[in-house]
Design a protein around this motif. Structure first.
Motif, PDB file in Angstrom:
ATOM      1  N   ILE A  44       0.857  97.511  23.857  1.00 61.42           N
ATOM      2  CA  ILE A  44       2.003  97.423  24.760  1.00 61.42           C
ATOM      3  C   ILE A  44       2.485  98.815  25.146  1.00 61.42           C
TER       4      ILE A  44
ATOM      5  N   LEU B  13       2.253  92.870  18.177  1.00 61.77           N
ATOM      6  CA  LEU B  13       3.179  92.072  17.385  1.00 61.77           C
ATOM      7  C   LEU B  13       4.639  92.258  17.822  1.00 61.77           C
ATOM      8  N   ALA B  14       4.930  93.363  18.493  1.00 58.99           N
ATOM      9  CA  ALA B  14       6.297  93.580  18.958  1.00 58.99           C
ATOM     10  C   ALA B  14       6.676  92.560  20.027  1.00 58.99           C
ATOM     11  N   ARG B  15       5.679  91.925  20.640  1.00 53.71           N
ATOM     12  CA  ARG B  15       6.000  90.916  21.657  1.00 53.71           C
ATOM     13  C   ARG B  15       5.417  89.543  21.346  1.00 53.71           C
ATOM     14  N   THR B  16       4.333  89.514  20.600  1.00 58.24           N
ATOM     15  CA  THR B  16       3.727  88.213  20.325  1.00 58.24           C
ATOM     16  C   THR B  16       2.946  88.251  19.016  1.00 58.24           C
ATOM     17  N   ASP B  17       2.939  87.111  18.291  1.00 60.91           N
ATOM     18  CA  ASP B  17       2.083  87.084  17.102  1.00 60.91           C
ATOM     19  C   ASP B  17       0.825  86.249  17.364  1.00 60.91           C
TER      20      ASP B  17
END
Lengths: 460, 462
Positions: free
Chosen positions: B262, B250-254
């Motif tokens: 990651i 979630l830190a880069r994509t939902d």
């Protein structure tokens, strides 16, 4: 035996105080001359919290003293400290019907004494009452001095007198007169008269450099700044230094004094010197091959004989004043053998508080360049490139994305960021592309990680 | 911040009257009583004497916590922050019998410790439940010694089953998810059981949220069980380590279709860094077994999966770098201690500890050589030389320092030789400097009981 001695001491000091006291006539005469030149300085201050970058505003006032006919005003250095900007400065002279209120502007703060200067601005030429100083170098231990300060606003800020003793006189690192007791804040910056009623200095407080004060002490004890320390600024008020490219020089080393113990340990037949403890990466010192453990014995022909911590400051000033861009011979002892190194002194890199800043209203953050002093404070190696987050706006894209002040932005969507220019270019590109998400790669303390921002682009 | 909940020596004097809005769970008082009666005989009040290093010397401090017996021959489970760093542990059983216990082993990373009671008779014990079956809303009972008040029972429900607490600083528990409960938990409850209505232990109480009402956290029993088994079998928990910090997808994509975890950062001296893994890589599998952390709550399980890899053996990671899939093989290392061993050097008046990977990374050292100064005594030789807490000793005279044991050898030799001047080369933050130790004959003893405040002389920038 102890009690007898105690009594004797008490008697002696009581007599001294009595003998040295200033007569009422003298103080009244001094008051007549000085009171018209004592003024109230009112100003607003925008203060930036160094840790969070949050800004707040406050109203303050201080004592001022008119020192030239055309309206040069001296006040204490608290007005010009790091992370705060004074504005809306008003100077009020005279009382009651004679009251005159002027706008004033803060002049650059001298860096060798904790005093600030203001220049009153008026349309017509001024002819103000002002105070003239005698040198002040005649003060002696135990002398009584009269001090002039401002009373509280309930007493209409009336000029008031207090009497103190010169409690100690120090010769190093420069001649310093310490007062024997605390003074009220509204006396700091106020004129000091000697037993003959002559103005010989002002009440001073030393502060650490970080607080915008002088470099070598943080005594917390009120002092008398003798007039010889600041008369030069009255004769020639401080002006903004012109940026002629020949700014302060730097070498880029941290040093320690060569105490007798160090000299003995290394079997050096030497009286003082400076041990290089750290060489700053990327500095002129590193380029010239200076190493930690080298002992500096001469700099540009000047012998270095530092033995005490405070002697280090003299060296800093020496380097600074040598001027950037000049090749300088530095003689050092390496493993006991003298060698000579030629250093091309660089321009002192900007410090944290002078770092360029950029406010990005789109993401709601303010960023700053990574300066050399910040790299040292945060222990960042040369391979860490980025810009540091100074402030996060409440409710902004950055705050929603859990970013925090102090984070070092190293990349935006895989575009490396090493400067404010890089950041602006990256954001400009993103603003065209209008992606729904931006990934920020950042460093927080020793760890790195990602923040996912969801920008709220304005309607096209 | 979420403090650990062991109590210091002094029992809190103020007793607050709190009406604990006790849920009357429809006709279930009997069930509560039955569960309590099952566990109560196995409840232990624990008073360890901890040996801690503070202000430059070793000190003994009495702590208070809770625990429970898990076998008839007297194994007791409690928290590491209760029984860790202690040699003498006094236990009071539920029938008020006082028994001494031996520390079998501790695990700082999960905050679990195992004790062995020194008794010659069979003891009542409890069984672990299955914490994976716990649901928010389940009735639970906390038992222990809040503020030192032994044999206390409090009732509540499970609030959340998989709370994630950021693993930072001394609170680090990277392998734990937590059962959050509203059953009253206070300092002193640490190490005590959180039980279900069947009288089975589903968690070990270990944290409270300070300033909040009834927000307490227990280590799930399934994590505790594995750790306890390892400690009883091997005396400690061995974990493998690759040196990569992990972040949820979630830190880069939902996008829920993106699987993996990651890589947020790397320890520069680690197997992962050596193998060329980079921040931003997405690890999708290890040895063919998928890894996935969409939310931060999924991270502890992923970290446990990596820790469970065989130590010192090859492991193959499947990575996504951009859209490109790669296989990276590395050799795992054993994870070092969270807290380094510590030694008091009384002649010079300071304490030092072994460098942990975390300290090395924080100090940006090129290697793990050196020792970390953890404290100094006021008036001692070290303090007088401005050697202070936070300094890292890199060299003594001409000898490079490798580790704590070798430093102690060098130190003992210097103390015995009474060499007058000893030169240390130390690092603090970005700066190195020289420290001159003066072993003056007949130097005054360090002041007793004085608190060290001097953090060392600031260096001067030229």
């Amino acid at each position: 035996m102890w009690s007898k001695l105690g009594i004797a001491l008490a008697l002696v000091s009581a007599q001294t105080a009595f003998a040295a006291g200033i007569s009422g006539d003298v103080l009244r005469a001094a008051y007549e001359r000085i009171d018209p030149a004592v003024c109230l300085v009112e100003f607003s201050l925008e203060i930036t919290n160094a840790a969070t970058g949050q800004q707040s505003k406050q109203n303050r006032n201080a004592l001022g003293l008119v020192v030239t006919e055309d309206g040069l005003v001296m006040t204490h250095g608290h007005m010009a400290v790091e992370n705060s900007t004074p504005f809306n400065i008003k100077v009020t002279l005279g009382k009651g019907d004679d009251e005159q209120r002027y706008d004033a502007e803060l002049l650059p703060k001298p860096d060798d004494v904790n005093i600030a200067f203001l220049q009153i601005k008026d349309d017509k030429p001024l002819k103000l009452p002002y105070v003239r100083f005698s040198s002040g170098d005649s003060l002696q231990l135990g002398d009584s001095v009269g001090m002039f300060g401002l009373g509280p606003d309930t007493l209409d800020h009336a000029t008031m007198i207090q009497e103190r003793l010169i409690g100690a006189v120090l010769d190093k690192p420069r001649r310093t007169y310490a007062l024997d007791d605390a003074v009220r804040f509204a006396f700091v910056g106020g004129p000091v008269v000697d037993s003959r009623g002559r103005a010989v200095g002002v009440v001073g407080f030393d502060l650490s450099t970080a607080e915008g004060g002088e470099v070598y002490t943080r005594s917390g004890n009120p002092l008398v700044y003798q007039a010889s320390l600041f008369q030069k600024y009255i004769d020639k008020p401080p002006v903004e230094k012109e940026d002629d490219g020949a700014g302060d020089a730097w070498l880029g080393v941290f040093t320690q004094p060569l105490t007798p113990d160090f000299a003995r340990y290394w079997n050096l037949d030497r009286d003082g010197g400076l041990i290089v403890s750290t060489v700053v990466p990327g500095s002129p010192a590193e380029a010239a091959g200076l190493q930690s453990g080298d002992i500096i014995i001469t700099f540009d022909g000047t012998p270095i004989r530092a033995k005490l911590d405070r002697d280090v400051m003299g060296f800093t000033k020496l380097v600074r004043d040598t001027g950037a861009g000049k090749p300088v011979e530095v003689r050092v002892l390496r493993d006991g053998q003298p060698i000579t190194v030629t250093v091309d002194l660089g321009l002192r890199p900007p410090s944290e508080q002078d770092a360029a800043e950029y406010e990005d209203t789109q993401l709601g953050i303010t960023i700053r360049e990574l300066t050399t002093d910040l790299r040292i404070r945060l222990n960042l190696s040369e391979d860490v490139q980025g810009v540091i987050v100074r402030r996060i706006e409440s409710g902004s894209v950055a705050q929603v994305g859990k970013m925090i002040p102090g984070a070092i932005i190293m990349a935006l969507n895989d575009t490396p960021i090493a400067s404010i220019e890089d950041y602006k270019n990256a954001v400009a590109k993103l603003t065209e592309q209008r992606p729904s998400e931006i990934t920020v790669f950042a460093r927080v303390g020793p760890a790195t990680g990602f923040f996912r921002l969801q920008p709220r682009w304005p309607a096209p | 911040m979420i403090p650990r909940i062991a109590v210091g020596a002094a029992l809190c004097a103020g007793v607050l009257l709190v009406s604990n809005g006790c849920a009357t769970i429809g006709g279930s008082e009997k069930a509560v009583l039955r569960a309590k009666d099952t566990v109560f005989p196995a409840l232990v009040h624990i008073r360890p004497v901890k040996e801690i290093y503070t202000s430059g010397k070793r000190q003994e401090v009495l702590a208070i916590g809770s625990g429970f017996i898990i076998s008839p021959d007297g194994y007791v489970v409690t928290n590491e922050h209760v029984a860790g760093e202690s040699k003498f542990v006094q236990c009071v059983l539920s029938d008020k019998e006082e028994v001494e216990a031996e520390v079998v082993g501790v695990d700082t990373f999960t905050d679990v410790a195992v004790l062995k009671l020194e008794v010659d008779h069979r003891l009542p014990f409890v069984e672990f439940g299955n914490s994976d079956d716990v649901e928010a809303g389940n009735t639970v009972i906390a038992m222990g010694s809040p503020h030192g008040l032994a044999r206390s029972v409090s009732l509540g429900i499970v609030s959340v089953t998989d709370r994630y607490l950021e693993d930072i600083g001394p609170m680090t528990s990277p392998f734990n998810s937590w059962i959050q409960t509203d059953a009253a938990i206070n300092p002193g409850n640490s190490g005590g059981p959180l039980i279900d209505l069947h009288g089975r232990v589903i968690g070990v109480n270990a944290r409270v949220l300070r300033g909040a009402e009834n927000v307490g956290f227990a280590i799930p029993s399934n994590i505790v069980k594995d750790v306890v088994d390892d400690i009883i079998k091997h005396g400690r928990v061995q974990r493998s380590w690759i040196g990569a910090d992990l972040q949820e997808m979630l830190a880069r994509t939902d996008d829920p279709a993106r699987h993996g975890v990651i890589v947020a950062g790397l320890d520069p001296i680690s197997p992962a860094a050596k193998a060329g893994i980079r921040p931003g890589d997405v690890i999708t599998a290890v040895n063919g077994k998928p890894l996935h952390a969409r939310f931060e709550e999924d991270l502890p399980a992923v970290r446990r999966a990596i820790a469970a890899l065989p130590i010192g053996q090859e492991a193959t990671f499947t990575l996504l770098r951009g859209e490109e899939e790669q296989q990276v093989t590395l050799v795992t290392e054993e994870r070092g201690a969270l807290r380094g061993d510590e030694v008091a050097f009384d002649e010079w008046g300071f304490t030092a500890s072994e460098l942990t990977p975390e300290l090395v990374r924080e100090a940006q050292l090129p290697s793990r050589m050196g020792v970390f100064v953890s404290g100094q005594q006021v008036g001692g030789i070290a303090a007088n030389a401005n050697l202070g807490g936070g300094d890292i000793i890199l060299r003594v005279d001409d000898t490079p320092i490798q580790n704590l044991a070798q430093f102690k050898e060098v130190y003992d030799g210097l103390v015995a030789s009474k060499k007058e001047l000893v030169l240390l080369f130390v690092k603090r933050g970005a700066l190195t400097r020289y420290v001159m130790i003066k072993q003056t004959p007949g130097a005054p003893a360090p002041a007793e009981g004085a608190e060290a405040v001097n953090e060392g002389e600031p260096a001067h920038v030229e």
